[in-house]
Every structure is written in structure tokens, then in C-alpha cells.
Design a protein around this motif. Structure first.
Motif, PDB file in Angstrom:
ATOM      1  N   LYS A  54       0.818  -1.211   0.000  1.00 47.84           N
ATOM      2  CA  LYS A  54       0.000   0.000   0.000  1.00 47.84           C
ATOM      3  C   LYS A  54       0.853   1.263   0.000  1.00 47.84           C
ATOM      4  O   LYS A  54       0.412   2.333  -0.413  1.00 47.84           O
ATOM      5  CB  LYS A  54      -0.955  -0.006   1.198  1.00 47.84           C
ATOM      6  CG  LYS A  54      -2.129  -0.985   1.021  1.00 47.84           C
ATOM      7  CD  LYS A  54      -3.186  -0.828   2.094  1.00 47.84           C
ATOM      8  CE  LYS A  54      -2.727  -1.299   3.432  1.00 47.84           C
ATOM      9  NZ  LYS A  54      -3.795  -1.251   4.453  1.00 47.84           N
ATOM     10  N   LYS A  55       2.083   1.140   0.444  1.00 49.56           N
ATOM     11  CA  LYS A  55       2.997   2.287   0.457  1.00 49.56           C
ATOM     12  C   LYS A  55       3.844   2.375  -0.819  1.00 49.56           C
ATOM     13  O   LYS A  55       4.231   3.469  -1.234  1.00 49.56           O
ATOM     14  CB  LYS A  55       3.935   2.195   1.663  1.00 49.56           C
ATOM     15  CG  LYS A  55       3.249   2.380   3.003  1.00 49.56           C
ATOM     16  CD  LYS A  55       4.231   2.148   4.148  1.00 49.56           C
ATOM     17  CE  LYS A  55       3.544   2.267   5.494  1.00 49.56           C
ATOM     18  NZ  LYS A  55       4.470   1.929   6.617  1.00 49.56           N
ATOM     19  N   ASN A  56       4.137   1.227  -1.429  1.00 55.53           N
ATOM     20  CA  ASN A  56       5.156   1.211  -2.481  1.00 55.53           C
ATOM     21  C   ASN A  56       4.683   0.818  -3.868  1.00 55.53           C
ATOM     22  O   ASN A  56       5.434   0.948  -4.836  1.00 55.53           O
ATOM     23  CB  ASN A  56       6.287   0.259  -2.072  1.00 55.53           C
ATOM     24  CG  ASN A  56       7.009   0.718  -0.829  1.00 55.53           C
ATOM     25  OD1 ASN A  56       7.806   1.650  -0.862  1.00 55.53           O
ATOM     26  ND2 ASN A  56       6.723   0.078   0.300  1.00 55.53           N
ATOM     27  N   SER A  57       3.470   0.317  -4.003  1.00 53.50           N
ATOM     28  CA  SER A  57       2.945  -0.079  -5.311  1.00 53.50           C
ATOM     29  C   SER A  57       1.782   0.829  -5.693  1.00 53.50           C
ATOM     30  O   SER A  57       0.808   0.955  -4.951  1.00 53.50           O
ATOM     31  CB  SER A  57       2.475  -1.537  -5.270  1.00 53.50           C
ATOM     32  OG  SER A  57       1.748  -1.862  -6.436  1.00 53.50           O
ATOM     33  N   ASN A  68       8.132 -11.496  -2.551  1.00 57.22           N
ATOM     34  CA  ASN A  68       8.495 -10.770  -3.774  1.00 57.22           C
ATOM     35  C   ASN A  68       8.194  -9.290  -3.557  1.00 57.22           C
ATOM     36  O   ASN A  68       7.058  -8.840  -3.709  1.00 57.22           O
ATOM     37  CB  ASN A  68       7.750 -11.295  -4.998  1.00 57.22           C
ATOM     38  CG  ASN A  68       8.337 -10.743  -6.284  1.00 57.22           C
ATOM     39  OD1 ASN A  68       8.999  -9.704  -6.286  1.00 57.22           O
ATOM     40  ND2 ASN A  68       8.113 -11.434  -7.394  1.00 57.22           N
ATOM     41  N   LYS A  69       9.228  -8.532  -3.214  1.00 60.47           N
ATOM     42  CA  LYS A  69       9.053  -7.112  -2.931  1.00 60.47           C
ATOM     43  C   LYS A  69       9.123  -6.263  -4.203  1.00 60.47           C
ATOM     44  O   LYS A  69       8.844  -5.065  -4.163  1.00 60.47           O
ATOM     45  CB  LYS A  69      10.150  -6.647  -1.948  1.00 60.47           C
ATOM     46  CG  LYS A  69      10.110  -7.361  -0.604  1.00 60.47           C
ATOM     47  CD  LYS A  69       8.784  -7.138   0.102  1.00 60.47           C
ATOM     48  CE  LYS A  69       8.717  -7.830   1.444  1.00 60.47           C
ATOM     49  NZ  LYS A  69       9.684  -7.313   2.413  1.00 60.47           N
ATOM     50  N   THR A  70       9.506  -6.859  -5.318  1.00 56.90           N
ATOM     51  CA  THR A  70       9.608  -6.133  -6.586  1.00 56.90           C
ATOM     52  C   THR A  70       8.270  -6.107  -7.308  1.00 56.90           C
ATOM     53  O   THR A  70       7.787  -5.053  -7.728  1.00 56.90           O
ATOM     54  CB  THR A  70      10.655  -6.811  -7.505  1.00 56.90           C
ATOM     55  OG1 THR A  70      11.873  -6.958  -6.793  1.00 56.90           O
ATOM     56  CG2 THR A  70      10.887  -5.988  -8.755  1.00 56.90           C
ATOM     57  N   PHE A  71       7.680  -7.292  -7.462  1.00 56.50           N
ATOM     58  CA  PHE A  71       6.384  -7.424  -8.123  1.00 56.50           C
ATOM     59  C   PHE A  71       5.482  -8.207  -7.176  1.00 56.50           C
ATOM     60  O   PHE A  71       5.340  -9.415  -7.287  1.00 56.50           O
ATOM     61  CB  PHE A  71       6.545  -8.160  -9.460  1.00 56.50           C
ATOM     62  CG  PHE A  71       5.317  -8.103 -10.334  1.00 56.50           C
ATOM     63  CD1 PHE A  71       5.111  -7.017 -11.173  1.00 56.50           C
ATOM     64  CD2 PHE A  71       4.382  -9.115 -10.311  1.00 56.50           C
ATOM     65  CE1 PHE A  71       3.972  -6.953 -11.981  1.00 56.50           C
ATOM     66  CE2 PHE A  71       3.244  -9.066 -11.108  1.00 56.50           C
ATOM     67  CZ  PHE A  71       3.041  -7.984 -11.951  1.00 56.50           C
ATOM     68  N   VAL A  85       6.755  -2.297  -7.970  1.00 51.10           N
ATOM     69  CA  VAL A  85       7.051  -1.357  -6.885  1.00 51.10           C
ATOM     70  C   VAL A  85       7.886  -0.178  -7.391  1.00 51.10           C
ATOM     71  O   VAL A  85       8.792  -0.340  -8.217  1.00 51.10           O
ATOM     72  CB  VAL A  85       7.770  -2.094  -5.740  1.00 51.10           C
ATOM     73  CG1 VAL A  85       8.415  -1.128  -4.767  1.00 51.10           C
ATOM     74  CG2 VAL A  85       6.781  -3.000  -5.013  1.00 51.10           C
ATOM     75  N   ASP A  86       7.580   1.005  -6.889  1.00 47.70           N
ATOM     76  CA  ASP A  86       8.143   2.259  -7.400  1.00 47.70           C
ATOM     77  C   ASP A  86       9.652   2.245  -7.539  1.00 47.70           C
ATOM     78  O   ASP A  86      10.201   2.536  -8.600  1.00 47.70           O
ATOM     79  CB  ASP A  86       7.734   3.424  -6.470  1.00 47.70           C
ATOM     80  CG  ASP A  86       6.224   3.605  -6.416  1.00 47.70           C
ATOM     81  OD1 ASP A  86       5.536   3.050  -7.293  1.00 47.70           O
ATOM     82  OD2 ASP A  86       5.745   4.294  -5.508  1.00 47.70           O
ATOM     83  N   HIS A  87      10.368   1.916  -6.458  1.00 49.25           N
ATOM     84  CA  HIS A  87      11.821   2.073  -6.485  1.00 49.25           C
ATOM     85  C   HIS A  87      12.530   0.978  -7.275  1.00 49.25           C
ATOM     86  O   HIS A  87      13.739   0.997  -7.414  1.00 49.25           O
ATOM     87  CB  HIS A  87      12.403   2.163  -5.070  1.00 49.25           C
ATOM     88  CG  HIS A  87      12.096   0.986  -4.197  1.00 49.25           C
ATOM     89  ND1 HIS A  87      10.990   0.933  -3.392  1.00 49.25           N
ATOM     90  CD2 HIS A  87      12.759  -0.180  -4.002  1.00 49.25           C
ATOM     91  CE1 HIS A  87      10.966  -0.208  -2.728  1.00 49.25           C
ATOM     92  NE2 HIS A  87      12.044  -0.906  -3.085  1.00 49.25           N
ATOM     93  N   TYR A  88      11.767   0.015  -7.805  1.00 45.35           N
ATOM     94  CA  TYR A  88      12.378  -1.000  -8.667  1.00 45.35           C
ATOM     95  C   TYR A  88      12.190  -0.677 -10.150  1.00 45.35           C
ATOM     96  O   TYR A  88      12.741  -1.355 -11.017  1.00 45.35           O
ATOM     97  CB  TYR A  88      11.764  -2.379  -8.395  1.00 45.35           C
ATOM     98  CG  TYR A  88      12.227  -3.005  -7.105  1.00 45.35           C
ATOM     99  CD1 TYR A  88      13.522  -3.499  -6.956  1.00 45.35           C
ATOM    100  CD2 TYR A  88      11.360  -3.108  -6.023  1.00 45.35           C
ATOM    101  CE1 TYR A  88      13.939  -4.087  -5.758  1.00 45.35           C
ATOM    102  CE2 TYR A  88      11.762  -3.693  -4.825  1.00 45.35           C
ATOM    103  CZ  TYR A  88      13.055  -4.174  -4.708  1.00 45.35           C
ATOM    104  OH  TYR A  88      13.457  -4.745  -3.535  1.00 45.35           O
ATOM    105  N   GLN A  89      11.415   0.358 -10.457  1.00 45.56           N
ATOM    106  CA  GLN A  89      11.073   0.660 -11.850  1.00 45.56           C
ATOM    107  C   GLN A  89      12.309   0.855 -12.715  1.00 45.56           C
ATOM    108  O   GLN A  89      12.360   0.401 -13.852  1.00 45.56           O
ATOM    109  CB  GLN A  89      10.199   1.928 -11.909  1.00 45.56           C
ATOM    110  CG  GLN A  89       8.821   1.777 -11.277  1.00 45.56           C
ATOM    111  CD  GLN A  89       7.808   1.097 -12.180  1.00 45.56           C
ATOM    112  OE1 GLN A  89       8.108   0.741 -13.304  1.00 45.56           O
ATOM    113  NE2 GLN A  89       6.600   0.912 -11.679  1.00 45.56           N
TER     114      GLN A  89
END
Length: 438
Positions: free
Chosen positions: A55-58, A303-306, A90-94
Motif C-alpha cells: 500500500k505504500k510502495n505499489s 516478492n518485494k519487486t512485483f 514497486v516504485d523504487h524498482y522501476q
């Protein structure tokens, strides 16, 4: 135990120890949690941590602050994730370059690639090794992976093959000539672990039985099956031929191994350490009743990326959740029926396991080379048949299928020269194209 196996194990342990022993610790915890279960506190903590994170990062999940509990979050199919791919990421993995790709072949519909970071990739690898070691695997053993290996698509380099002690066993064609080559490679290359799809193991064991081939010089110590359900006849024949039972697993390329059979337990122990499992009703997103057939839905904790929250895998099964005397929670898939596109119904509307179709084919060994049963309507079926028509008693074949489908099943037979294996290496023995049940 050979020298190559021991050296690879030593190198792995030394390299891991130089980095703090993270992989070894992860593997041991994973093994323990599969066997001993997890605590309710662990499940709640992992789930709450993941839901807060997405909820914070995607962007996809951030738009809905009203989603508080897991049941509030939408169930997402492969198609849903593809449609909202960039939002879910997730934002910071874009813009990050060093990510790993977890790709499915699209053999049952749509190709799909999930991105993950190094931590999730390590978890997938150690999850695989954990499931193997729980059934007797030793790190460094030479394994042969049975796939439809396509150059430039899914083949691996010579260096990676050497490093991982992995032999690519091609099953694009499963003729007797190809099976003979596979047998020669297993013996010549001293493969210790076979990792086949169930249909490939069925073809191999039938060939060994039919030809009476001597496998006493083989060094195979373990068979680790993937993909579609393994017929009981193949399970029993494998034990007869090799002297040990094959290991049955459930998982996918997007997440990793989700459940594994331990020893000769007919049920699958769910990896509650890495996943939160659900079984939802076939026609809505409500929880299925205990013992009721439903859709297999998993939430991947790591999976913190997707992030994959409530991923509808496309498979169906029955699940049981138990609490032991220590209060630890164990999840079991009582039975896995396979993909909804392969979930067939008899003329009474009752679901049929993929097992019945694989078992039916075994009864016509040497006469029917391949067959696929397609459901087109409530009582309408088509049977694609690749067979020796000089030996085939078609009425006997139809009677065998009607035994499961129903005596009032309307079955038309279509003779074909070949039924192609899927790009993944799987062979579909049944397919549901009836909109009324999909």
C-alpha cells in the motif's frame, strides 16, 4: 556419492559461509517450517507486513487505502497482473537494472514474466533445495531436467550447466528413438536426479517396461516430478523399476515450489513459510468450504519487486488446515486437480481429476500413443487420438472414457498424426473449452 557432487557442495558452503551463511540458514529454516508448521503470529506478521508494504510502495495498491485486510484485496489472475503490470511493480524498482526474470512459457495461454530481486531469487532457489533435501537430495547431485529446451529461449549456458551440475534433457519429441537417446544420456552422463514433468516420466517408465531395458548401471537415486498430476500407475511403476518412489510437487515459475509430498504421504505439505494459501469457490471469491474443490490462490510473502497478493494460479484443488498440539499451523493440499482449463466435468456436472484421463491412457499402452479429451459442452466431448488404428478397438476406448464421463457422454473421435507437447514440456491429456464451466 561422486567427486563432482562433493566438490560442488564444498564450494557452495564455502562461498555461502564467506557471506555470512545466509543461504544455509534460509534453507534450514525453510525445511523446518515445512515439516513443523508455522505459528499464527508468523502468518499474521508476514501478511500485515506485506499488505502495509504494497500500500505504500505499489501504485496499484496505493490507490485503495480502504483495503485493510487480505479479504479486501482483489483476487488477481495472470491476465490481471499483465493488465496492471507497471502499476503493480514497486516504485523504487522501476529503474533498477539488477533484477531476475521468472517467466512462464505460456503453454496454457499467455506468456508471463514476473520480476524479483536477489533476495526473492535466493528464496526460490533455497525453497527448491529444501523441498528436495526433505526427500533425500544432497547438494551438488547431478540432475537432469526434462523440458522442451529451445535454443535462445530457455536453454542455459555450458558454464551454468557445469556450475549447477544440470543436464538439459530435451523432450520435444517422445518417440521411442528419442526415449532411447534419453536413456543413453542418463547412463552415460551418470545423472543422479531426474526432474521430469509427469507426462515425461509416464512415457519413460512405459518405455523401460516395454523394452525391458537394464537400468542396473544407472546412478539415478531420486525422481522429482513437476507439472501435471502424476498417475498412480506411473508412481507405482517408477517404484517398481527404480526401487524408490518419485517425489510429487506443486508450484509454478512465477512463485517457486508451493507444496511438496514428503515421503509417501499422498497429500502435499504447503510451504507456509513463503506463502499464504487460500482455496476460493469456483464461481466467486468467497472461501471454499473445508474439503470443497476450489481455486488455488496464493499470496507470496517475499516478492518485494512485483508483489503478488491473492494470485489465482489457475489451478484447482482441495485444502486442509490443521493445528498441531503445539499450536503450529500446517497446510495440506489434499488433492490437486490441475488447471481450470484442464478441469473436466462428467455429464452430471461433477469435476474429474486429471488422474482419470492419464490412467485411462495407461490401459491402452502400445496401441494409443497419445490422446486428448476436449469438453465442448455439458455432454459433448471430442477425443483426439494418435494410435495404431490396426490394433485399436475404438469401442473399447470409448467405453473406457465413458466410464468416467458418463454413459450418456457424446464423444466424437478425431484421428491425428501427432498431438504436440506444450512449449513447457507438458502434455495436456484433457482440455475444457466449454464456456458453461470455465
Amino acid at each position: 556419492m561422486n567427486t563432482g557432487e562433493v566438490l560442488r557442495r564444498i564450494v557452495f558452503n564455502l562461498l555461502d559461509a564467506s557471506k555470512g551463511g545466509k543461504l544455509q540458514k534460509l534453507k534450514e529454516v525453510n525445511k523446518r517450517e515445512i515439516v513443523e508448521g508455522v505459528t499464527e503470529e508468523y502468518m499474521e506478521r508476514r501478511l500485515n507486513t506485506l499488505l502495509d508494504y504494497v500500500k505504500k510502495n505499489s501504485a496499484f495498491y496505493r490507490k485503495h487505502p480502504e483495503w485493510k485486510e487480505l479479504k479486501d484485496f482483489p483476487v488477481m489472475t495472470k491476465g490481471d497482473f499483465i493488465e496492471h503490470y507497471d502499476e503493480v511493480l514497486v516504485d523504487h524498482y522501476q529503474e533498477q537494472g539488477k533484477l531476475y526474470r521468472l517467466s512462464t512459457s505460456g503453454s496454457t495461454g499467455t506468456p508471463f514474466t514476473v520480476l524479483c530481486d536477489a533476495d526473492k531469487m535466493s528464496r526460490i532457489n533455497m525453497n527448491f533445495i529444501s523441498c528436495m533435501e526433505l526427500n533425500g537430495f544432497r547438494m551438488g547431485m547431478k540432475r537432469g531436467e526434462f523440458r522442451a529446451w529451445i535454443k535462445g529461449k530457455n536453454t542455459i549456458s555450458k558454464w551454468k550447466s557445469f556450475k549447477n551440475n544440470l543436464i538439459m534433457v530435451d523432450i520435444s519429441n517422445m518417440s521411442d528413438e528419442s526415449l532411447e537417446k534419453i536413456c543413453r544420456d542418463i547412463e552415460k552422463k551418470k545423472i543422479q536426479v531426474l526432474v521430469p514433468y509427469s507426462s515425461a516420466l509416464t512415457a519413460l517408465t512405459q518405455y523401460l517396461k516395454r523394452t525391458g531395458r537394464d537400468i542396473s548401471h544407472w546412478q539415478v537415486e531420486m525422481i522429482y516430478t513437476m507439472g501435471e498430476a502424476l498417475p498412480q500407475e506411473t508412481y507405482d511403476l517408477s517404484k517398481e523399476l527404480f526401487g524408490f518412489t518419485p517425489v510429487r510437487t506443486y508450484g509454478n515459475n512465477e512463485n517457486g515450489f508451493i507444496a511438496v509430498q514428503l515421503g509417501e504421504d499422498p497429500e502435499y505439505s504447503i510451504d507456509m513459510f513463503n506463502y499464504y494459501p487460500e482455496i476460493l469457490k469456483m464461481d466467486c471469491d468467497e472461501p471454499a468450504e473445508p474439503g470443497e474443490l476450489g481455486r488455488i490462490v496464493v499470496t507470496d510473502y517475499y516478492n518485494k519487486t512485483f508483489p503478488m497478493v491473492r494470485y489465482d494460479t489457475g489451478d484447482t484443488g482441495k485444502m486442509r488446515i490443521d493445528r498441531d498440539e503445539k499450536g503450529r499451523i500446517h497446510g495440506k493440499y489434499v488433492e490437486i486437480y490441475g488447471r481450470r482449463g484442464s478441469l473436466m466435468y462428467n455429464t452430471k456436472g461433477e469435476p474429474l481429476s486429471i488422474h482419470v484421463f492419464m490412467n485411462t491412457l495407461l490401459k491402452f499402452e502400445g496401441v494409443v500413443y497419445q490422446a486428448r479429451c476436449i469438453q465442448w459442452g455439458e455432454k459433448e466431448y471430442e477425443l483426439l487420438v494418435n494410435a495404431d488404428r490396426t490394433k485399436l478397438n475404438v469401442e473399447e476406448l470409448l467405453a473406457a472414457y465413458r466410464h468416467y464421463l458418463g454413459e450418456d457422454a457424446e464423444i466424437r473421435v478425431t484421428y491425428v498424426e501427432e498431438i504436440p507437447i506444450q512449449a513447457s514440456g507438458k502434455f495436456m491429456v484433457c482440455e475444457n473449452k466449454w464456456d458453461g464451466r470455465k
